[in-house]
Enzyme design. Structure first.
Site, PDB file in Angstrom:
ATOM      1  N   HIS A 225       0.871  -1.286   0.091  1.00 26.78           N
ATOM      2  CA  HIS A 225      -0.377  -0.102  -0.023  1.00 26.78           C
ATOM      3  C   HIS A 225       0.864   1.287  -0.121  1.00 26.78           C
ATOM      4  O   HIS A 225       0.289   2.544   0.461  1.00 26.78           O
ATOM      5  CB  HIS A 225      -0.696  -0.019   1.148  1.00 26.78           C
ATOM      6  CG  HIS A 225      -2.133   0.908   1.570  1.00 26.78           C
ATOM      7  ND1 HIS A 225      -2.602   1.999   1.985  1.00 26.78           N
ATOM      8  CD2 HIS A 225      -3.136   1.579   0.448  1.00 26.78           C
ATOM      9  CE1 HIS A 225      -3.939   3.092   1.278  1.00 26.78           C
ATOM     10  NE2 HIS A 225      -3.964   1.663   0.470  1.00 26.78           N
ATOM     11  N   LYS A 227       3.353   4.661  -1.139  1.00 27.93           N
ATOM     12  CA  LYS A 227       3.339   5.279  -2.237  1.00 27.93           C
ATOM     13  C   LYS A 227       5.005   6.125  -1.856  1.00 27.93           C
ATOM     14  O   LYS A 227       4.630   7.054  -1.678  1.00 27.93           O
ATOM     15  CB  LYS A 227       2.026   5.992  -2.159  1.00 27.93           C
ATOM     16  CG  LYS A 227       0.804   5.591  -2.401  1.00 27.93           C
ATOM     17  CD  LYS A 227      -0.139   5.836  -1.020  1.00 27.93           C
ATOM     18  CE  LYS A 227      -1.672   4.887  -0.498  1.00 27.93           C
ATOM     19  NZ  LYS A 227      -1.954   4.254  -1.517  1.00 27.93           N
ATOM     20  N   ASP A 232      16.309  10.477  -8.653  1.00 29.28           N
ATOM     21  CA  ASP A 232      17.851  11.301  -8.435  1.00 29.28           C
ATOM     22  C   ASP A 232      17.991  11.348  -7.238  1.00 29.28           C
ATOM     23  O   ASP A 232      19.770  11.601  -7.273  1.00 29.28           O
ATOM     24  CB  ASP A 232      17.991  12.299 -10.014  1.00 29.28           C
ATOM     25  CG  ASP A 232      18.198  12.174 -10.895  1.00 29.28           C
ATOM     26  OD1 ASP A 232      18.320  11.227 -11.446  1.00 29.28           O
ATOM     27  OD2 ASP A 232      17.819  13.550 -11.867  1.00 29.28           O
ATOM     28  N   HIS A 406      -9.602  11.267   1.691  1.00 30.90           N
ATOM     29  CA  HIS A 406      -8.789   9.582   1.518  1.00 30.90           C
ATOM     30  C   HIS A 406      -7.774  10.270   1.686  1.00 30.90           C
ATOM     31  O   HIS A 406      -6.331   9.367   1.740  1.00 30.90           O
ATOM     32  CB  HIS A 406      -8.531   9.355  -0.342  1.00 30.90           C
ATOM     33  CG  HIS A 406      -7.088   8.413  -0.133  1.00 30.90           C
ATOM     34  ND1 HIS A 406      -5.943   7.950  -0.487  1.00 30.90           N
ATOM     35  CD2 HIS A 406      -7.680   6.911  -0.477  1.00 30.90           C
ATOM     36  CE1 HIS A 406      -5.808   6.648  -0.480  1.00 30.90           C
ATOM     37  NE2 HIS A 406      -6.771   6.137  -0.505  1.00 30.90           N
ATOM     38  N   LYS A 408      -4.585  10.694   4.288  1.00 36.82           N
ATOM     39  CA  LYS A 408      -4.230  10.029   6.013  1.00 36.82           C
ATOM     40  C   LYS A 408      -2.895  11.590   7.399  1.00 36.82           C
ATOM     41  O   LYS A 408      -2.106  10.258   6.628  1.00 36.82           O
ATOM     42  CB  LYS A 408      -3.168   8.587   5.702  1.00 36.82           C
ATOM     43  CG  LYS A 408      -4.091   7.976   4.784  1.00 36.82           C
ATOM     44  CD  LYS A 408      -3.416   7.756   3.615  1.00 36.82           C
ATOM     45  CE  LYS A 408      -4.205   6.711   2.605  1.00 36.82           C
ATOM     46  NZ  LYS A 408      -5.935   6.773   2.537  1.00 36.82           N
ATOM     47  N   ASP A 413      -0.934  18.900  19.012  1.00 41.92           N
ATOM     48  CA  ASP A 413      -0.296  20.893  19.325  1.00 41.92           C
ATOM     49  C   ASP A 413      -0.088  21.289  18.275  1.00 41.92           C
ATOM     50  O   ASP A 413       1.329  22.010  19.420  1.00 41.92           O
ATOM     51  CB  ASP A 413       0.770  19.932  20.291  1.00 41.92           C
ATOM     52  CG  ASP A 413      -0.502  19.310  21.855  1.00 41.92           C
ATOM     53  OD1 ASP A 413      -1.840  18.944  21.773  1.00 41.92           O
ATOM     54  OD2 ASP A 413       0.527  18.447  22.420  1.00 41.92           O
TER      55      ASP A 413
END
EC number: 2.7.8.-
Length: 488
Positions: A225, A227, A232, A406, A408, A413
């Site tokens: 899952h 990404k 370079d 979508h 996450k 604080d």
């Protein structure tokens, strides 16, 4: 007739007995936590035969050989730097300021559980719009001189997927090293031949852990899952966006797509590059495709105006520790003022649920933003169940109304933030391979919180009264889905 029914009764009884014995054997032959064990026993015993078909999709773990390939991957040269950092942090005088104590102990947690190197002075850009993100990302890919490393759960054969493939083919033809790692389930419908021309031009593309066909690899869980994009060895991208038209708001089903992704320049790139190389080497079949010499991928990086200290933390089913969940728990438990969370799937285990409830009852401003629509029915009903439970304990629940949420993210604080691929659910904690960036920067955290405040304008507050007004049928679906939450 009586004899016929007696035969049928014995046949059914035999099926039930065999099903029960098979259920017990299937569930207990692999190590699982108690919640998942009972959930699978419920499915396999209450839904004879069909339950095993469901198990084939949701319950089967990767083979020991696959997990060992992940475990055996070296942590590269960063391990030496992490060991030096551990000694430095351990020998430092105890900070007098509480915030510095929190900072130090959180860093040490990730050093201990994931050998995560603390990189200071990173420059981090935040993207919430897929069109802006991919325009910037593709421009930098087009300017790549040495290497392009890409790892996504989803790379679809659609407009943007083909755009990326064409761009990668051009770079491979120029002699740039191109490597693409994708999940075969997340990239459903994309055949290995999709990358045939890229391979002919000298590029590489392979499914994660050699899962070359969904016919033979039809597990929904235990997926890659993550990404990750590294260009370079100098610039990296990490977050929630995948490669597909729906992530640009082109899907009528979801409408506008609201996500969060980061562009990182600085030493934080090394953590993402390290993870890509480990995943790549564990997945390729041919020894000639293995990355053996690491130094070219970790060049010196000069950063101007970089103020963000960060650690990249990875977790997956190959390890005993749920590392990103432990990070979430750490952030929740050290909060003194507020905890703001965005997640498309809110299916916490007991530890996260208790921590959020404790924080809310202690007077911490706990806010959680979830989508207003489902992309997976059972998952969304379970999300609604936990949202209602938390709302009843003083947590503010928002449902995002302007398309599909979508992102996450977690901000605490105004000082520490997390952005990555891991949702606040069982699947991200235990079942899938994930990666998050944990950042120590008040300015960047403030930027993420301002985005959160802007998102609230497109939300509806779900009070306990509004949850109470939901239909009995909807509440039943929520309760039933909650029973399956350890395996969703």
């Amino acid at each position: 007739m009586a004899l016929t029914w007696e035969i049928v009764r014995w046949i059914l009884l035999t099926i039930v007995i065999i099903n029960e014995l098979a259920a017990i054997f299937t569930v207990f032959r692999e190590k699982r936590d108690i919640a998942a064990t009972w959930a699978w026993l419920l499915v396999l015993t209450l839904i004879p035969v069909i339950g095993f078909i469901i198990y084939a999709f949701l319950g089967r773990k990767p083979t020991h050989g696959q997990l060992n390939r992940i475990k055996s991957q070296t942590r590269l040269k960063l391990k030496e730097a992490v060991e030096r950092q551990k000694k430095q942090f351990k020998n430092m005088p105890k900070p007098k300021h509480y915030i510095m104590q929190v900072y130090r102990r959180t860093v040490m947690l990730f050093q201990s559980i994931d050998e995560s190197f603390l990189s200071r002075h990173n420059h981090v850009d935040v993207f919430t719009d897929g069109n802006v993100l991919f325009s910037r990302m593709f421009d930098e890919i087009a300017d790549a001189k040495k290497s392009i490393h890409i790892e996504f759960y989803t790379i679809y054969n659609d407009k943007i997927g083909n755009h990326l493939r064409t761009l990668l083919e051009q770079k491979a033809a120029e002699g740039v090293e191109v490597r693409v790692l994708y999940d075969s389930w997340g990239s459903m419908g994309v055949k290995p031949s999709f990358y045939a021309n890229l391979r002919e031009l000298g590029g590489y593309a392979t499914p994660f852990l050699m899962a070359r066909s969904n016919i033979f690899d039809f597990r929904i869980n235990y997926r890659d899952h993550r990404k990750i994009v590294v260009i370079d060895g100098q610039t990296a991208y990490i977050g929630g966006f995948n490669i597909g038209d729906q992530y640009l708001g082109r899907s009528p089903k979801f409408g506008p797509w609201r996500d969060t992704h980061l562009r990182v320049v600085g030493g934080g790139v090394y953590g993402m590059e390290r993870q890509f190389i480990g995943d790549w080497n564990a997945s390729v079949q041919k020894k000639t495709s293995v990355i053996k010499h690491y130094h070219p991928y970790f060049p010196p990086i000069k950063v101007r105006n970089g103020n963000t200290a960060l650690q990249t933390v990875s977790s997956g089913p190959e390890g005993e520790l749920e590392k990103i969940k432990m990070g979430y728990l750490r952030l929740i438990n050290v909060a003194t003022d507020h905890i703001w969370i965005q997640t498309p799937y809110l299916i916490p285990d007991d530890s996260i649920l208790d921590a959020l409830q404790v924080a809310a009852h202690a007077g911490i401003d706990v806010r959680i933003m979830i989508p207003c629509k489902p992309d997976h029915p059972f998952v969304y009903r379970a999300t609604q169940y936990y949202a209602r439970a938390l709302a009843n304990q003083g947590v503010t629940i928002y449902t995002y109304q302007k398309g599909f949420l979508h992102a996450k993210t977690m901000m605490v604080d105004g000082r520490i933030a997390s952005v990555g691929s891991a949702n606040l659910d069982f699947r991200s904690f235990k079942l899938n391979f994930e990666i998050n960036a944990f950042m120590y920067d008040s300015q960047l955290t403030d930027q993420l919180e301002q985005i959160y405040v802007n998102d609230i304008r497109n939300c509806r507050v779900m009070t306990p009264e509004r949850f109470a007004d939901q239909s009995h049928w909807l509440k039943f679906k929520q309760r039933f889905s909650r029973l399956l939450s350890p395996i969703l």
